[in-house]
Design a protein around this motif. Structure first.
Motif, PDB file in Angstrom:
ATOM      1  N   ARG A  20       0.755  -1.004   0.090  1.00 41.61           N
ATOM      2  CA  ARG A  20       0.089   0.160  -0.059  1.00 41.61           C
ATOM      3  C   ARG A  20       0.989   1.207  -0.011  1.00 41.61           C
ATOM      4  O   ARG A  20       1.812   1.180   0.752  1.00 41.61           O
ATOM      5  N   TYR A  21       0.475   2.283  -0.957  1.00 45.33           N
ATOM      6  CA  TYR A  21       1.026   3.569  -0.584  1.00 45.33           C
ATOM      7  C   TYR A  21      -0.149   4.302  -0.042  1.00 45.33           C
ATOM      8  O   TYR A  21      -1.155   4.808  -0.396  1.00 45.33           O
ATOM      9  N   GLY A  22      -0.067   4.538   1.225  1.00 46.00           N
ATOM     10  CA  GLY A  22      -1.142   5.149   2.013  1.00 46.00           C
ATOM     11  C   GLY A  22      -2.439   4.382   1.920  1.00 46.00           C
ATOM     12  O   GLY A  22      -2.548   3.169   2.094  1.00 46.00           O
ATOM     13  N   ASP A  23      -3.674   5.023   1.119  1.00 49.09           N
ATOM     14  CA  ASP A  23      -4.584   4.377   1.049  1.00 49.09           C
ATOM     15  C   ASP A  23      -4.680   3.361  -0.004  1.00 49.09           C
ATOM     16  O   ASP A  23      -5.741   2.901  -0.450  1.00 49.09           O
ATOM     17  N   THR A  24      -3.800   3.881  -1.050  1.00 51.79           N
ATOM     18  CA  THR A  24      -3.979   3.164  -2.647  1.00 51.79           C
ATOM     19  C   THR A  24      -3.366   1.653  -2.339  1.00 51.79           C
ATOM     20  O   THR A  24      -2.342   1.605  -1.858  1.00 51.79           O
ATOM     21  N   ILE A  25      -4.030   0.800  -2.557  1.00 52.58           N
ATOM     22  CA  ILE A  25      -3.259  -0.675  -2.724  1.00 52.58           C
ATOM     23  C   ILE A  25      -2.667  -0.953  -4.114  1.00 52.58           C
ATOM     24  O   ILE A  25      -3.727  -1.066  -5.005  1.00 52.58           O
ATOM     25  N   PRO A  45      -1.077  -2.427 -18.006  1.00 56.02           N
ATOM     26  CA  PRO A  45      -1.138  -1.352 -18.310  1.00 56.02           C
ATOM     27  C   PRO A  45      -0.356  -0.495 -17.285  1.00 56.02           C
ATOM     28  O   PRO A  45      -0.025  -1.040 -16.176  1.00 56.02           O
ATOM     29  N   SER A  46      -0.116   0.974 -17.545  1.00 57.28           N
ATOM     30  CA  SER A  46       0.382   1.706 -16.531  1.00 57.28           C
ATOM     31  C   SER A  46      -0.499   1.793 -15.257  1.00 57.28           C
ATOM     32  O   SER A  46      -1.833   1.864 -15.312  1.00 57.28           O
ATOM     33  N   GLY A  47       0.515   1.712 -14.250  1.00 62.56           N
ATOM     34  CA  GLY A  47      -0.395   1.701 -12.978  1.00 62.56           C
ATOM     35  C   GLY A  47      -0.893   0.591 -12.399  1.00 62.56           C
ATOM     36  O   GLY A  47      -1.436   0.386 -11.346  1.00 62.56           O
ATOM     37  N   ALA A  48      -0.446  -0.603 -13.346  1.00 53.41           N
ATOM     38  CA  ALA A  48      -0.809  -1.940 -12.531  1.00 53.41           C
ATOM     39  C   ALA A  48       0.002  -2.424 -11.477  1.00 53.41           C
ATOM     40  O   ALA A  48      -0.719  -3.435 -10.823  1.00 53.41           O
ATOM     41  N   GLY A  49       0.957  -2.069 -11.302  1.00 52.61           N
ATOM     42  CA  GLY A  49       2.018  -2.367 -10.193  1.00 52.61           C
ATOM     43  C   GLY A  49       3.068  -3.215 -10.444  1.00 52.61           C
ATOM     44  O   GLY A  49       3.616  -3.749  -9.487  1.00 52.61           O
ATOM     45  N   LYS A  50       3.543  -3.211 -11.623  1.00 53.51           N
ATOM     46  CA  LYS A  50       4.731  -3.663 -12.175  1.00 53.51           C
ATOM     47  C   LYS A  50       6.013  -3.231 -11.254  1.00 53.51           C
ATOM     48  O   LYS A  50       6.848  -4.135 -10.708  1.00 53.51           O
ATOM     49  N   THR A  51       6.274  -1.969 -11.421  1.00 51.91           N
ATOM     50  CA  THR A  51       7.334  -1.254 -10.544  1.00 51.91           C
ATOM     51  C   THR A  51       7.246  -1.557  -9.110  1.00 51.91           C
ATOM     52  O   THR A  51       8.294  -1.963  -8.473  1.00 51.91           O
ATOM     53  N   THR A  52       6.049  -1.399  -8.495  1.00 55.31           N
ATOM     54  CA  THR A  52       6.110  -1.830  -7.099  1.00 55.31           C
ATOM     55  C   THR A  52       6.385  -3.321  -6.820  1.00 55.31           C
ATOM     56  O   THR A  52       7.224  -3.381  -6.035  1.00 55.31           O
ATOM     57  N   ASP A 177      13.333  -2.967 -14.319  1.00 49.49           N
ATOM     58  CA  ASP A 177      12.306  -2.147 -14.525  1.00 49.49           C
ATOM     59  C   ASP A 177      12.242  -1.445 -15.978  1.00 49.49           C
ATOM     60  O   ASP A 177      13.203  -0.483 -16.217  1.00 49.49           O
ATOM     61  N   GLU A 178      11.476  -2.187 -16.984  1.00 45.30           N
ATOM     62  CA  GLU A 178      11.351  -1.232 -18.214  1.00 45.30           C
ATOM     63  C   GLU A 178      12.835  -0.919 -18.894  1.00 45.30           C
ATOM     64  O   GLU A 178      13.022  -0.046 -19.186  1.00 45.30           O
ATOM     65  N   PRO A 179      13.513  -2.070 -19.070  1.00 44.95           N
ATOM     66  CA  PRO A 179      15.038  -1.824 -19.564  1.00 44.95           C
ATOM     67  C   PRO A 179      14.880  -1.227 -20.901  1.00 44.95           C
ATOM     68  O   PRO A 179      16.167  -0.687 -21.302  1.00 44.95           O
ATOM     69  N   ARG A 264      -8.005   0.062 -14.719  1.00 43.32           N
ATOM     70  CA  ARG A 264      -6.560  -0.219 -14.987  1.00 43.32           C
ATOM     71  C   ARG A 264      -5.778   0.099 -13.459  1.00 43.32           C
ATOM     72  O   ARG A 264      -5.043  -0.791 -13.044  1.00 43.32           O
ATOM     73  N   ALA A 265      -5.904   1.348 -13.047  1.00 45.25           N
ATOM     74  CA  ALA A 265      -5.273   1.767 -11.530  1.00 45.25           C
ATOM     75  C   ALA A 265      -6.044   1.352 -10.521  1.00 45.25           C
ATOM     76  O   ALA A 265      -7.088   0.884 -10.512  1.00 45.25           O
ATOM     77  N   PRO A 266      -5.326   0.791  -9.575  1.00 52.09           N
ATOM     78  CA  PRO A 266      -5.919   0.272  -8.306  1.00 52.09           C
ATOM     79  C   PRO A 266      -6.595   1.342  -7.616  1.00 52.09           C
ATOM     80  O   PRO A 266      -6.382   2.625  -7.854  1.00 52.09           O
ATOM     81  N   THR A 267      -7.958   1.184  -6.966  1.00 50.71           N
ATOM     82  CA  THR A 267      -8.628   2.125  -6.561  1.00 50.71           C
ATOM     83  C   THR A 267      -8.271   2.040  -5.018  1.00 50.71           C
ATOM     84  O   THR A 267      -7.981   1.235  -4.504  1.00 50.71           O
TER      85      THR A 267
END
Ligand SMILES: Nc1ncnc2c1ncn2[C@@H]1O[C@H](COP(=O)(O)OP(=O)(O)OP(=O)(O)O)[C@@H](O)[C@H]1O
Ligand SMILES: [Mg+2]
Length: 275
Positions: A20-25, A45-52, A177-179, A264-267
């Protein structure tokens, strides 16, 4: 799901990991197991959680819940530095190279984990030559640029310096990460092929010596590149694994589902009671 014998130590294993980033899972109940020698592309897609996800596996982020192991070792109990550096290495999207320093000095920074701070700092200040660093630079095809300042290299050449530094670090699990996100299509193909070769070809220090095969997990934005260069595809969507299968089994429909759905992005978590 790719089969791995349950007795074999996994290159990495995650069980019910949340982040979690604060409230965002950003990651929700992610479980996966990658065997030594496997190459896995993370798509989505962007925001899916790959980097995390990559940062959690690298030990850079502590999961909010769940367990992460690399080569059978729990990351929770490992000291950063020497121990962690031998297990897992990550090529971040911003390559973290020192642009004012020569290729050889940047590559030698891969020894930081193993040499300890003093010797590594000394290597930055004095022209210590190491065979390992020279070999790594040769393997990525930059032998003639060994003394060139990294700031004078192209984006693709800088990616190869970062790769050589990872080779010198020599971790069991390589994360990227995105090499290839900043490269044109032909260069992206070349770099992914090189990354694959370097990860799968792990010679021992002495002739005849064999090292445990490395595993590779890389996030890749273009699905066609992922399918071409990796054995297994893990697709993320909204912080969860949407599918995890051999690259040969991935269909157009699978990709459409991952990339075209609305969520796409987590809510943020819904407010407690009610529907
Ligand atoms: N520092 C942060 N603070 C708050 N939320 C964040 C932070 N970093 C990422 N997030 C959120 O976590 C979710 C996952 O982000 P992440 O960067 O892991 O996605 P990604 O799949 O790597 O995306 P991209 O393909 O754009 O790189 C996103 O919704 C993002 O907005
Ligand atoms: Mg990302």
């Amino acid at each position: 799901m790719t089969d791995t014998p349950s007795s074999e130590i996994a290159a990495c294993s995650l069980v019910d990991v949340d982040y979690r980033y604060g409230d965002t899972i950003a990651l929700r109940c992610v479980s996966l197991r990658v065997a030594p020698g496997e190459s896995v592309a993370l798509i989505g897609p962007s925001g899916a959680g790959k980097t995390t996800l990559l940062r959690v596996i690298a030990g850079l982020f502590q999961p909010s819940a769940g367990a992460v192991e690399v080569m059978g070792r729990s990351l929770a109990g490992l000291r950063p530095g020497r121990e962690l550096a031998g297990l897992v290495g990550m090529m971040q999207q911003q390559l973290d190279l020192v642009l004012q320093l020569a290729v050889k000095h940047n590559v030698q920074a891969g020894y930081l984990g193993r040499w300890g701070t003093l010797r590594s700092l000394a290597a930055l200040a004095f022209p210590i030559e190491s065979t390992g660093a020279r070999n790594a630079i040769r393997r990525v095809g930059l032998e003639d640029r060994i003394a060139t300042r990294v700031g004078r290299l192209s984006g693709g050449e800088q990616q190869r310096v970062a790769l050589a530094r990872l080779l010198v670090q020599d971790p069991d699990l390589v994360l990227a990460d995105e090499p290839v996100s900043a490269l044109d299509p032909a260069l992206a193909d070349d770099l992914l092929a090189l990354l694959r070769d370097l990860v799968s070809d792990r010679p021992g220090e002495r002739p005849g010596e064999s090292m445990a095969p490395r595993a590779l997990i890389a996030s890749v934005h273009q699905p066609e590149l992922a399918l071409r260069h990796f054995d297994r595809i893990i697709a993320m969507r909204s912080g969860q694994i949407a599918f995890d299968k051999p690259a040969d089994d991935v269909t157009e429909k699978d990709l459409d589902l991952v990339y075209s759905l609305v969520a796409r992005a987590p809510t943020p978590e819904p407010a407690a009671a009610g529907q």
